[in-house]
Design an enzyme around this catalytic site. Structure first.
Site, PDB file in Angstrom:
ATOM      1  N   CYS A  89       0.809  -1.223   0.000  1.00 56.72           N
ATOM      2  CA  CYS A  89       0.000   0.000   0.000  1.00 56.72           C
ATOM      3  C   CYS A  89       0.844   1.276   0.000  1.00 56.72           C
ATOM      4  CB  CYS A  89      -0.941   0.008   1.199  1.00 56.72           C
ATOM      5  SG  CYS A  89      -2.107  -1.356   1.189  1.00 56.72           S
ATOM      6  N   HIS A 347      -9.179   3.515  -1.446  1.00 68.88           N
ATOM      7  CA  HIS A 347      -7.762   3.171  -1.291  1.00 68.88           C
ATOM      8  C   HIS A 347      -7.305   2.438  -2.545  1.00 68.88           C
ATOM      9  CE1 HIS A 347      -4.032   1.669   0.106  1.00 68.88           C
ATOM     10  NE2 HIS A 347      -4.442   0.693   0.900  1.00 68.88           N
ATOM     11  N   CYS A 377       0.414   2.119   6.573  1.00 67.21           N
ATOM     12  CA  CYS A 377       0.661   0.724   6.943  1.00 67.21           C
ATOM     13  C   CYS A 377       0.724  -0.103   5.661  1.00 67.21           C
ATOM     14  CB  CYS A 377      -0.436   0.207   7.869  1.00 67.21           C
ATOM     15  SG  CYS A 377      -2.094   0.188   7.167  1.00 67.21           S
TER      16      CYS A 377
END
Length: 391
Positions: A89, A347, A377
Site C-alpha cells: 500500500c 484506497h 501501513c
C-alpha cells in the site's frame, strides 16, 4: 544537501470498484496524470529524467512494467524512462521517497513519482492467486517463512483485528470513526476543498452519456451508525466490517519532484519541500501497526516533535489503524485525516501514497499551515513516513 521540492501534485477522483473509472485502462489513467503534471508546471517533458510508478497488483493490464506503459500512453516523449515498484500500500509513497533521494543526491533534477491501481480490472491479490490456480509452486510465502512465524498465512484482516484488540478498540468506536470519515469527506467535497487537486477524467455512464468524473465516488452521504451496526464482521467474531475498512478503488495520482537548480532553470513554483522521511519494518503477523514506530523514527531523524506537525494523513486501511496510531501517540483527531480518508475516499493501493500527499499539500496550503506528516501501513509489516513543509 540538495533540497527536493514538489512543484505539482494531482490525483484522479476515486472510482468505486466497477464504477466510474472502470472503463479506463490503468496505463491510460496513469498517463493522464503524467500529462497533467507537465501541464500544471509548463515544463518541457524532455527534461524529465525518470518516472517511478507504484503499483501493487502487477498482473493483467498492470503487468509488463506499468510505469513504462504509462509513459507510452502519455504525451511524454519515449525517451523518458520509468520503472514500477511494489511496497504494497505504500508503493507510491516509496516512489516519492526514492524520487526525493535521487534529487537530494544531486544525481537527478526532475523526477515524477506516481501510482496507479485499477481494482476493477486487476482484482486485489491476483498475482498471488496465479501459482495455486496453475498448480505451480507454493504461493507467495514459502514454508520456511510460515514456519518461522507459526502461521498458515499473513492476513491483513487478521492483522487489523489484532490491532483493534491490542489497543482496546470496540466495534462502536470503529464504526464512529468510519462515519466521521464519510462526514469529513462530504464536507470537504461540498466546500470545493478537493477541486484543485483532482484531475477530471471523461467517463461514460451506463446509458452512454459522457461526463467528467470530478468527485470521489465512495463517499456515503447516507451513512449512519445504525446501518454500520448491521454490517457483518469481515472475520468471524471480529469487530471490523466492510464499513470500517478502506474501499476498493480505481485511481491514479502523482507528484513532480525537482531540485533547486531545476526550480531556477525552469522557472517553477514550489508547493512544498520534502523535509524528511523514513521507512521501517516490524512484525509481519500483526502487520499494520508499524506506522506508530515509523512515525517516532521519522520525527527523531527530523529533529521534530508531534506538536510541530499541523496536519497528519494516516491511511485508513482499516479504522483500527489510525485509531491505534492516534491513541498511542496522543494525536489530536481533528488534525488527522481532516478531510476524510480511505474509508470514504477509497484506497487505490499503489496510487494511495501520492494521493494522500496530494491531499495533504493542498490542505496545508489552503489553510495556511506549514508542516504535514503522512504515514502508511503496508503488507509485510512495513511502514513509510514522509514529512513535508508547505511553501
Amino acid at each position: 544537501m540538495t533540497q527536493a521540492y514538489i512543484v505539482a501534485a494531482v490525483r484522479t477522483a476515486g472510482g468505486r470498484r466497477k464504477g466510474a473509472l472502470s472503463g479506463w485502462h490503468p496505463a491510460d489513467m496513469a498517463g493522464e496524470v503524467l500529462n497533467e503534471l507537465v501541464r500544471r508546471t509548463g515544463i518541457d517533458p524532455v527534461v524529465i529524467e525518470d518516472v517511478i510508478m507504484g503499483c501493487v497488483s502487477q498482473a493483467g493490464e498492470q503487468s509488463q512494467q506499468i510505469g513504462r506503459s504509462a509513459v507510452l500512453a502519455s504525451n511524454l516523449p519515449q525517451t523518458v524512462p520509468a520503472l514500477t515498484i511494489d511496497r504494497q500500500c505504500g508503493s507510491s509513497q516509496q516512489a516519492m521517497q526514492f524520487a526525493a533521494q535521487a534529487v537530494m543526491s544531486g544525481m537527478q533534477d526532475v523526477v515524477i513519482a506516481a501510482g496507479v491501481e485499477s481494482m476493477t480490472r486487476v482484482p486485489m491479490g491476483l498475482p498471488s492467486w496465479l501459482p495455486a490456480k496453475n498448480g505451480i509452486g507454493e504461493g507467495a510465502w514459502s514454508a520456511r517463512i510460515l514456519d518461522r512465524y507459526g502461521v498458515k498465512e499473513f492476513n491483513q484482516f487478521t492483522g487489523a483485528e489484532m490491532v483493534a484488540d491490542k489497543h482496546g478498540l470496540t466495534r462502536d468506536v470503529l464504526d464512529a470513526f468510519s462515519l466521521e470519515s464519510h462526514r469529513r469527506a462530504a464536507e470537504a467535497t461540498d466546500a470545493g476543498a478537493f477541486s484543485a487537486e483532482i484531475l477530471p477524467l471523461t467517463v461514460r455512464d451506463e446509458d452512454g452519456t459522457e461526463r467528467l468524473h470530478v468527485s470521489d465516488e465512495g463517499i456515503r452521504r447516507d451513512a449512519s451508525l445504525e446501518r454500520m451496526a448491521s454490517v457483518d464482521p469481515i472475520v468471524e467474531g471480529g469487530k471490523l466490517t466492510a464499513a470500517s475498512a478502506s474501499q476498493m478503488c480505481d485511481g491514479a495520482s502523482g507528484v513532480m519532484i525537482v531540485s533547486e537548480r531545476a526550480l531556477k532553470a525552469h522557472r517553477l513554483t514550489p508547493l512544498a519541500r520534502l523535509h524528511s522521511f523514513a521507512v521501517t519494518a516490524g512484525d509481519p503477523v500483526i502487520m499494520l501497526e508499524e506506522p506508530i514506530r515509523a512515525t517516532r523514527v521519522a520525527l527523531e531523524k527530523a529533529g521534530m516533535k508531534l506538536g510541530d506537525i499541523d496536519l497528519f494523513e494516516v491511511n485508513e486501511a482499516f479504522a483500527s489503524i489510525p485509531l491505534a496510531w492516534m491513541k498511542t501517540l496522543d494525536v489530536d483527531p481533528a488534525r488527522t485525516n481532516a478531510r476524510g480518508g480511505a474509508i470514504a475516499l477509497g484506497h487505490p493501493l499503489g496510487a494511495t501514497g501520492t494521493k494522500l500527499m496530494t491531499t495533504l499539500i493542498h490542505a496545508l496550503r489552503q489553510t495556511g499551515q506549514r508542516w504535514g506528516l503522512q504515514t502508511m501501513c503496508e503488507g509485510g509489516g512495513t511502514a513509510n513516513v514522509t514529512i513535508v513543509e508547505a511553501l
